[in-house]
Design an enzyme around this catalytic site. Sequence first.
Site, PDB file in Angstrom:
ATOM      1  CD  GLU A  60      -7.963   6.973   8.689  1.00  0.00           C
ATOM      2  OE1 GLU A  60      -7.772   5.933   9.336  1.00  0.00           O
ATOM      3  OE2 GLU A  60      -7.530   8.085   9.066  1.00  0.00           O
ATOM      4  NE  ARG A  93      -3.854   1.921   2.686  1.00  0.00           N
ATOM      5  CZ  ARG A  93      -3.895   2.871   3.625  1.00  0.00           C
ATOM      6  NH1 ARG A  93      -2.874   3.023   4.474  1.00  0.00           N
ATOM      7  NH2 ARG A  93      -4.925   3.668   3.727  1.00  0.00           N
ATOM      8  CD  GLU A 110      -4.733   3.898   7.631  1.00  0.00           C
ATOM      9  OE1 GLU A 110      -4.690   4.276   8.834  1.00  0.00           O
ATOM     10  OE2 GLU A 110      -4.841   4.683   6.674  1.00  0.00           O
TER      11      GLU A 110
END
Length: 353
Positions: free
Chosen positions: A155, A65, A267
Amino acid sequence: MLHFLQLLFLLPSLLVQVQAITWRGADFSSLANLEASGRTYRDSSSGAVTPFERILHNHGANLARIRIWTSTSNSQYSLNYGLALGKRAKAAGMSIMVDLHYSDTWADPGHQAIPSSWPTDLNGLNTQIWTYTRDVVNAFANQGTPIQFIQIGNEINDGLLWPTGKISSKGFSPASQLLHSASTGVRAATGGSSVKIMVHIANGWDSSGVNFFWNGIFLQGQFATSDFDLFGFSFYPFYNSAASYSALQSTLTGIVNKFGKDVMVVETDWPATGSCSGVTLSERSIPISVAGQTTWVNGIKNVLAALPGGHGTGIVYWEPGWIGNAGLGSSCSDNLLVDGSGVSRASMSMFSS
């Protein structure tokens, strides 16, 4: 006949194994900056200095990532910085997930600043995000490192590109339009039809927050369920003691049942040593230890593997090698998968299955 019957009895267990986690990744975006300061890494199994991405892959990681900011500075995760890291990830045998922050700096639930060089009106931002997203996908494809997954925002619980796309002050429509524009930018790129588009929000355990976002973001003529392929969630143990496995299981099961799309936890971290000052970890039975890191991640894998229809497909550990920032933004002392000298810990085994 006996062998055939034995095979029939084995099929359920084989199917469980097939539904196990396909993608086991790490976000090691800070790596090249750390190496520029002289940092090296060693695999504990050999003791030899080894590129960190190869240590990860040697222990089973198959997905890298890579965060990309709109900055033009390599020290600030520019596109060129991400492209170079993408080449290394592919050479190590890993597929690529690109995490677009759509900002010159960190984007998270409390920060989603419009890049300094971008327009600030909604029409201008729709054009800009379409062009920018298309160009990023093209850049990776053109250098022979095509993107497997792309996050259109990081997010984005309260939207993106604030204040224009901030949900709490502007409603859902601007954010919905911007996500649609980003998605169509991906599809317009070289090979874009095969890139899996992810929408990523924090606190995957929080059913109220998750349902608020997903019940509001789809609007007629704007963002649609066909505009993305999978859900991405952050799930940390040290920001809220309610972030339990059971809460995650319930929330993700609900979202899968409603939309029928794949889910990844992109995450997470767990402390290896030291303490977590003033924090009650959400799974209190798991110790702060190297073994605890593996236990925590395996628990998330179990949640994902149990989702309906085999829709739990991957997990990404956040910044496992960021020596000098071992707390990784938390109040815990050390969440890394390496020690302070850069030697891999036994918890690297979390990527093996």
